[in-house]
Design a protein around this motif. Structure first.
Motif, PDB file in Angstrom:
ATOM      1  N   LEU A 176       3.974  -0.402 -10.820  1.00  0.00           N
ATOM      2  CA  LEU A 176       3.456   0.963 -10.942  1.00  0.00           C
ATOM      3  C   LEU A 176       1.944   1.000 -10.735  1.00  0.00           C
ATOM      4  N   PHE A 177       1.234  -0.060 -11.183  1.00  0.00           N
ATOM      5  CA  PHE A 177      -0.216  -0.123 -10.988  1.00  0.00           C
ATOM      6  C   PHE A 177      -0.584  -0.606  -9.586  1.00  0.00           C
ATOM      7  N   GLY A 178       0.388  -1.119  -8.849  1.00  0.00           N
ATOM      8  CA  GLY A 178       0.128  -1.588  -7.490  1.00  0.00           C
ATOM      9  C   GLY A 178      -0.638  -2.880  -7.425  1.00  0.00           C
ATOM     10  N   SER A 179      -0.455  -3.764  -8.405  1.00  0.00           N
ATOM     11  CA  SER A 179      -1.216  -5.007  -8.472  1.00  0.00           C
ATOM     12  C   SER A 179      -0.290  -6.205  -8.288  1.00  0.00           C
ATOM     13  N   VAL A 180      -0.625  -7.109  -7.347  1.00  0.00           N
ATOM     14  CA  VAL A 180       0.139  -8.330  -7.100  1.00  0.00           C
ATOM     15  C   VAL A 180      -0.846  -9.492  -7.060  1.00  0.00           C
ATOM     16  N   PHE A 181      -0.879 -10.290  -8.100  1.00  0.00           N
ATOM     17  CA  PHE A 181      -1.850 -11.379  -8.232  1.00  0.00           C
ATOM     18  C   PHE A 181      -3.273 -10.878  -8.039  1.00  0.00           C
ATOM     19  N   GLY A 182      -3.553  -9.662  -8.530  1.00  0.00           N
ATOM     20  CA  GLY A 182      -4.887  -9.096  -8.434  1.00  0.00           C
ATOM     21  C   GLY A 182      -5.152  -8.344  -7.142  1.00  0.00           C
ATOM     22  N   ASN A 183      -4.278  -8.443  -6.160  1.00  0.00           N
ATOM     23  CA  ASN A 183      -4.437  -7.708  -4.905  1.00  0.00           C
ATOM     24  C   ASN A 183      -3.990  -6.260  -5.114  1.00  0.00           C
ATOM     25  N   GLU A 184      -4.903  -5.328  -4.921  1.00  0.00           N
ATOM     26  CA  GLU A 184      -4.627  -3.922  -5.216  1.00  0.00           C
ATOM     27  C   GLU A 184      -4.219  -3.124  -3.976  1.00  0.00           C
ATOM     28  N   GLU A 185      -4.079  -3.783  -2.831  1.00  0.00           N
ATOM     29  CA  GLU A 185      -3.795  -3.055  -1.601  1.00  0.00           C
ATOM     30  C   GLU A 185      -2.402  -3.315  -1.042  1.00  0.00           C
ATOM     31  N   VAL A 186      -1.795  -4.442  -1.416  1.00  0.00           N
ATOM     32  CA  VAL A 186      -0.563  -4.853  -0.759  1.00  0.00           C
ATOM     33  C   VAL A 186       0.593  -3.884  -1.008  1.00  0.00           C
ATOM     34  N   LEU A 187       0.586  -3.179  -2.117  1.00  0.00           N
ATOM     35  CA  LEU A 187       1.693  -2.265  -2.439  1.00  0.00           C
ATOM     36  C   LEU A 187       1.399  -0.808  -2.071  1.00  0.00           C
ATOM     37  N   VAL A 188       0.243  -0.544  -1.490  1.00  0.00           N
ATOM     38  CA  VAL A 188      -0.098   0.833  -1.126  1.00  0.00           C
ATOM     39  C   VAL A 188       0.951   1.462  -0.204  1.00  0.00           C
ATOM     40  N   PRO A 189       1.387   0.786   0.882  1.00  0.00           N
ATOM     41  CA  PRO A 189       2.427   1.395   1.736  1.00  0.00           C
ATOM     42  C   PRO A 189       3.728   1.677   0.991  1.00  0.00           C
ATOM     43  N   VAL A 190       4.080   0.804   0.070  1.00  0.00           N
ATOM     44  CA  VAL A 190       5.304   1.006  -0.712  1.00  0.00           C
ATOM     45  C   VAL A 190       5.175   2.250  -1.586  1.00  0.00           C
ATOM     46  N   HIS A 191       4.051   2.412  -2.246  1.00  0.00           N
ATOM     47  CA  HIS A 191       3.825   3.588  -3.087  1.00  0.00           C
ATOM     48  C   HIS A 191       3.804   4.864  -2.259  1.00  0.00           C
ATOM     49  N   GLN A 192       3.189   4.781  -1.094  1.00  0.00           N
ATOM     50  CA  GLN A 192       3.136   5.974  -0.233  1.00  0.00           C
ATOM     51  C   GLN A 192       4.534   6.397   0.197  1.00  0.00           C
ATOM     52  N   ALA A 193       5.377   5.420   0.466  1.00  0.00           N
ATOM     53  CA  ALA A 193       6.745   5.737   0.899  1.00  0.00           C
ATOM     54  C   ALA A 193       7.609   6.238  -0.253  1.00  0.00           C
ATOM     55  N   LEU A 194       7.470   5.612  -1.433  1.00  0.00           N
ATOM     56  CA  LEU A 194       8.335   5.958  -2.563  1.00  0.00           C
ATOM     57  C   LEU A 194       7.867   7.193  -3.326  1.00  0.00           C
ATOM     58  N   PHE A 195       6.542   7.294  -3.549  1.00  0.00           N
ATOM     59  CA  PHE A 195       6.023   8.353  -4.410  1.00  0.00           C
ATOM     60  C   PHE A 195       5.279   9.438  -3.645  1.00  0.00           C
ATOM     61  N   HIS A 196       5.183   9.273  -2.327  1.00  0.00           N
ATOM     62  CA  HIS A 196       4.531  10.272  -1.471  1.00  0.00           C
ATOM     63  C   HIS A 196       3.091  10.551  -1.933  1.00  0.00           C
ATOM     64  N   THR A 197       2.371   9.478  -2.207  1.00  0.00           N
ATOM     65  CA  THR A 197       0.976   9.585  -2.617  1.00  0.00           C
ATOM     66  C   THR A 197       0.073   9.174  -1.466  1.00  0.00           C
ATOM     67  N   GLU A 198      -1.206   9.556  -1.555  1.00  0.00           N
ATOM     68  CA  GLU A 198      -2.160   9.162  -0.523  1.00  0.00           C
ATOM     69  C   GLU A 198      -2.507   7.687  -0.642  1.00  0.00           C
ATOM     70  N   GLY A 199      -2.598   7.193  -1.854  1.00  0.00           N
ATOM     71  CA  GLY A 199      -2.879   5.775  -2.084  1.00  0.00           C
ATOM     72  C   GLY A 199      -1.859   5.194  -3.040  1.00  0.00           C
ATOM     73  N   LYS A 200      -2.354   4.500  -4.050  1.00  0.00           N
ATOM     74  CA  LYS A 200      -1.448   3.955  -5.064  1.00  0.00           C
ATOM     75  C   LYS A 200      -1.077   5.050  -6.069  1.00  0.00           C
ATOM     76  N   LEU A 201       0.025   4.801  -6.768  1.00  0.00           N
ATOM     77  CA  LEU A 201       0.451   5.738  -7.796  1.00  0.00           C
ATOM     78  C   LEU A 201      -0.565   5.796  -8.931  1.00  0.00           C
ATOM     79  N   VAL A 202      -1.100   4.647  -9.325  1.00  0.00           N
ATOM     80  CA  VAL A 202      -2.090   4.571 -10.397  1.00  0.00           C
ATOM     81  C   VAL A 202      -3.282   3.753  -9.897  1.00  0.00           C
ATOM     82  N   GLU A 203      -4.452   4.372  -9.867  1.00  0.00           N
ATOM     83  CA  GLU A 203      -5.682   3.686  -9.485  1.00  0.00           C
ATOM     84  C   GLU A 203      -6.415   3.286 -10.756  1.00  0.00           C
ATOM     85  N   VAL A 204      -6.117   2.089 -11.257  1.00  0.00           N
ATOM     86  CA  VAL A 204      -6.613   1.671 -12.567  1.00  0.00           C
ATOM     87  C   VAL A 204      -8.132   1.705 -12.637  1.00  0.00           C
ATOM     88  N   MET A 205      -8.819   1.245 -11.601  1.00  0.00           N
ATOM     89  CA  MET A 205     -10.277   1.127 -11.637  1.00  0.00           C
ATOM     90  C   MET A 205     -10.984   2.425 -11.268  1.00  0.00           C
TER      91      MET A 205
END
Length: 617
Positions: free
Chosen positions: A375-404
C-alpha cells in the motif's frame, strides 16, 4: 480461540503400588499436580500429607561427590540394571570413601596443573607398587631450574633422579634412594628449595575404572527413587476408620479431553481414578492452558510474558495477534523486507522438532509488513517500482500513499491517532463484556473502561474526527453535548464506588468517610484525564515510525546512488541493517502499546501455568 477445559483428577492406590502409580503418572505427562498441603486444607478433607523421610536424596549427593572426586560424570545412565537394598548402597559408599581417603591427591586444593601432570606420568608405574618397596624410598616434587643445575656438581650422589615434567621455572622430579641414604638425600633436596608432592597411596584413575560402572548404576537407581520420594509432597493418605486400610492419592488438573488417555496408563494396576469438575475444589487455582489455531498460537508467548489469563477469564491472544500484526505492519511497511521476514520466520519456525514461537511471530508480522509495504509502494526502500501497479489498480497519478510527502505526513499522524482511538474503544468493549460476564455491574456501567468511559471517549473520538475530517458537526461542543457526554460520565466515574455498592444493596458510605472520598477522587479525575490523553498520544509513535522507516531507507537509497559500483553492497547491507534495527525497535514499541495502552484497559492476567509432571526416564 479459548482456554482448554480442565478436570480435577484424583488418582489413588494402596502403599504397595504407590511407586508404580507415581511412575505411570510421570509417564503420562498429563497431570498438573496440587501439593498435598493444598488438598488437605479443605475443611471436608480428612486426609494427611504423606510424610516419609527421603534417604535417597542423601545417597544421590554422596554418590555425586564421590564420582566427582574420581573424575566420573554421573547421570549418563538413565536406568539401573537392578534394584539395591539400602544396606548395600551404604556399604558401597563407605567402601569407595575409604578408598579415596587413602589418596588425598584428588582433594589437594594446592595441586597445580604441572603437579597433576607429573602424578599422571608416575601413575603409570602404579602408586601401590611404589609404596610396597621395602629397601628403597622415593621423593616426588618440583625443583627450581637453578637448583637442578647445582645437582650436577654434587659429589657422592647416593640417589637416582628422573625428570617427569618441566616448564620455564621448574622441573618435576622423582628421586630414588636406599633406606640408608634417604635421610641425607632428603636434606640435600630440601636445601635446594625442593617442594615435595605427596605420592598417593592409590591411583584415582584405577578407582574410576574399578568402580565406574557400579557408581553409574547405583546412582541411576537412587536418582529414580529420589524423584519418586519428591513426588510424595503431592500425595495424601486416607485411612478407613473401620478397616484401618490406607489409601494413597495424588490429585491435580488435566485437560478434560485427555482423561481417557490418562486412564489407559493404569490398566494393569489397582488404581482408582475420579475426574470431577474443577468447581468442586473452588479453593484451588485451576491452571490455564491456551488453545489457539496455528496462526495465533505463536503469540501466546507474548501473552504469557505479561501474565496468563485466569482459567475462568478469557484468552486475549486473538485480539492481541490482530492488533499487534496491524500496528507492526503499518510501522514496518515494506513489501520486500516483509517478504524476507515472512520467509525467514516461516523457515526457522519449524526447523526443529519444537516450534520456535518467536520465529513464528516474525513470519506472521512479515505478512502484514508486506501488505502495508504494498500500500505504501515500498520494495526494499525503492519507492518507484510499484508506481505502475498502483496507477493500474487504484487509478492514481502516483503511488496510493506518498509517505514522505508533507501532506501525507499529516494524514499518517492523524491516522495513527484514529487507530489508537479505535483500539482503545475496542479494549473498553472487551472489558465491558468481561465485567458483564462476571456480573460486575458497577464496573460495567460506571468505570473508566465501562459504559461511562466508552461514552466519554467515543465523544472525544468524534470531536477529533470532526476536527481533522471537517465533518460539519459544529455543535458538538454545545452545552447539551458537554453535559451528556462529559459531565455525566465524570460524575459516574467520581461516584463509581458508592454506585456499585448501591447495585449490590450495600451501604454507599465510603469507609474513609465522605470528606476523604471527595478529596481522593478529585485527584483521581485528574489522573483519568491524563491517562486518556497519554494513552491516545502514545499511538502517535505508529505514524512516527512509518516516517522513520521510510527516512532510513531513503538514506540507504541515496548512499547507493553515491557509491556507484559498490551501490549493490550498500543496498544489501543497508536493508539488512534497517531490518535488524528497525524491526527490533518497532517490535518492542508495538509490544509496549499492547501492554501499557491496551492490556491495562481490559486484561487482568494472574493465571496459573499448566505444568505437568514429566517422566523420570
Amino acid at each position: 480461540m479459548s482456554i482448554r477445559k480442565m478436570k480435577f483428577v484424583k488418582t489413588s492406590t494402596d502403599r504397595d503400588h504407590l511407586d508404580e502409580m507415581l511412575v505411570e503418572v510421570l509417564n503420562s505427562k498429563l497431570l498438573c499436580p496440587e501439593s498435598a498441603i493444598n488438598i488437605v486444607s479443605d475443611e471436608e478433607n480428612t486426609g494427611e500429607p504423606l510424610g516419609e523421610d527421603n534417604i535417597y536424596a542423601e545417597y544421590v549427593n554422596s554418590l555425586k561427590n564421590l564420582a566427582h572426586s574420581v573424575g566420573i560424570e554421573v547421570g549418563v545412565k538413565k536406568e539401573a540394571d537392578r534394584t539395591y537394598e539400602n544396606e548395600e548402597i551404604e556399604a558401597f559408599i563407605k567402601e569407595l570413601s575409604d578408598k579415596l581417603e587413602m589418596s588425598n591427591s584428588a582433594s589437594d586444593a594446592m595441586m597445580t596443573e604441572g603437579d597433576q601432570k607429573a602424578l599422571d606420568i608416575l601413575g603409570d608405574f602404579d602408586y601401590e607398587n611404589i609404596h610396597s618397596c621395602r629397601y628403597i624410598k622415593f621423593g616426588l616434587g618440583r625443583l627450581p631450574k637453578d637448583s637442578y643445575k647445582k645437582l650436577t656438581y654434587t659429589e657422592n650422589r647416593n640417589f637416582d633422579l628422573c625428570v617427569l615434567n618441566q616448564n620455564k621455572q621448574y622441573y618435576w622430579v622423582l628421586y630414588v634412594a636406599s633406606d640408608t641414604y634417604y635421610g641425607e638425600v632428603k636434606e640435600l633436596f630440601e636445601s635446594l628449595f625442593f617442594e615435595e608432592i605427596r605420592i598417593p597411596d592409590i591411583d584415582v584413575k584405577k578407582i574410576a575404572e574399578e568402580y565406574g560402572e557400579r557408581i553409574q548404576d547405583i546412582y541411576a537407581y537412587c536418582l529414580d527413587n529420589d524423584n519418586l520420594y519428591q513426588l510424595h509432597q503431592y500425595c495424601v493418605v486416607y485411612e478407613d476408620e473401620e478397616t484401618e486400610a490406607k489409601t494413597y492419592e495424588i490429585s491435580g488438573f488435566m485437560p478434560a479431553d485427555k482423561v481417557d488417555e490418562y486412564k489407559k496408563y493404569f490398566l494393569n494396576l489397582p488404581v482408582n481414578i475420579i475426574a470431577e469438575d474443577p468447581k468442586v475444589r473452588s479453593d484451588l487455582k485451576v491452571p490455564t492452558l491456551l488453545k489457539n489455531s496455528w496462526f495465533f498460537k505463536p503469540f501466546e508467548m507474548f501473552v504469557e510474558m505479561y501474565s496468563l489469563p485466569d482459567y475462568y477469564d478469557f484468552d486475549p491472544t486473538i485480539f492481541f495477534t490482530i492488533t499487534y500484526c496491524l500496528m507492526f505492519g503499518v510501522m514496518f511497511g515494506d513489501l520486500g523486507q516483509g517478504l524476507i521476514l515472512f520467509l525467514v520466520g516461516t523457515y526457522l519456525y519449524d526447523i526443529k522438532k519444537k516450534p520456535n514461537k518467536l520465529f513464528g511471530i516474525v513470519g506472521r508480522i512479515g505478512i502484514f509488513a508486506m501488505i502495508f509495504g504494498f500500500l505504501f509502494g515500498s520494495v526494499f526502500g525503492n519507492e518507484e517500482v510499484l508506481v505502475p501497479v498502483h496507477q493500474a489498480l487504484f487509478h492514481t497519478e502516483g503511488k496510493l500513499v506518498e509517505v514522505m510527502d508533507q501532506e501525507w505526513t499529516t494524514r499518517l499522524l492523524i491516522f495513527a491517532i484514529g487507530l489508537g482511538v479505535v483500539l482503545l474503544l475496542m479494549s473498553m468493549l472487551i472489558n465491558m463484556y468481561k465485567n458483564l460476564r462476571r456480573k460486575e455491574y458497577g464496573k460495567f456501567l460506571f468505570s473508566v473502561n465501562g459504559i461511562a468511559g466508552f461514552v466519554f471517549y467515543s465523544y472525544v473520538g468524534v470531536i477529533l474526527a470532526n476536527t481533522f475530517g471537517d465533518m460539519g458537526m459544529n455543535n458538538l461542543l454545545s452545552a447539551p453535548f458537554l453535559i451528556a457526554f462529559v459531565a455525566v460520565p465524570f460524575i459516574l466515574f467520581f461516584f463509581e464506588e458508592p454506585l456499585s455498592q448501591l447495585l449490590k444493596h450495600q451501604s454507599i458510605k465510603p469507609h474513609e468517610g465522605w470528606g476523604g472520598f471527595v478529596v481522593q477522587h478529585i485527584f483521581e479525575m485528574l489522573t483519568i484525564v491524563l491517562e486518556f490523553v497519554s494513552n491516545t498520544m502514545s499511538f502517535l509513535r505508529i505514524g512516527g515510525f512509518v516516517l522513520s522507516h521510510a527516512g532510513m531507507m531513503l538514506v540507504v537509497m541515496v548512499l547507493m546512488d553515491i557509491t556507484g559500483h559498490a551501490g549493490i553492497i550498500v543496498f544489501i547491507f543497508g536493508n539488512i541493517f534497517v531490518m535488524a534495527l528497525e524491526g527490533l525497535i518497532v517490535g518492542i514499541q508495538t509490544l509496549r502499546l499492547e501492554y501499557y495502552e491496551l492490556f491495562s484497559r481490559y486484561y487482568d492476567g494472574g493465571g496459573k501455568k499448566y505444568e505437568v509432571l514429566t517422566s523420570l526416564k
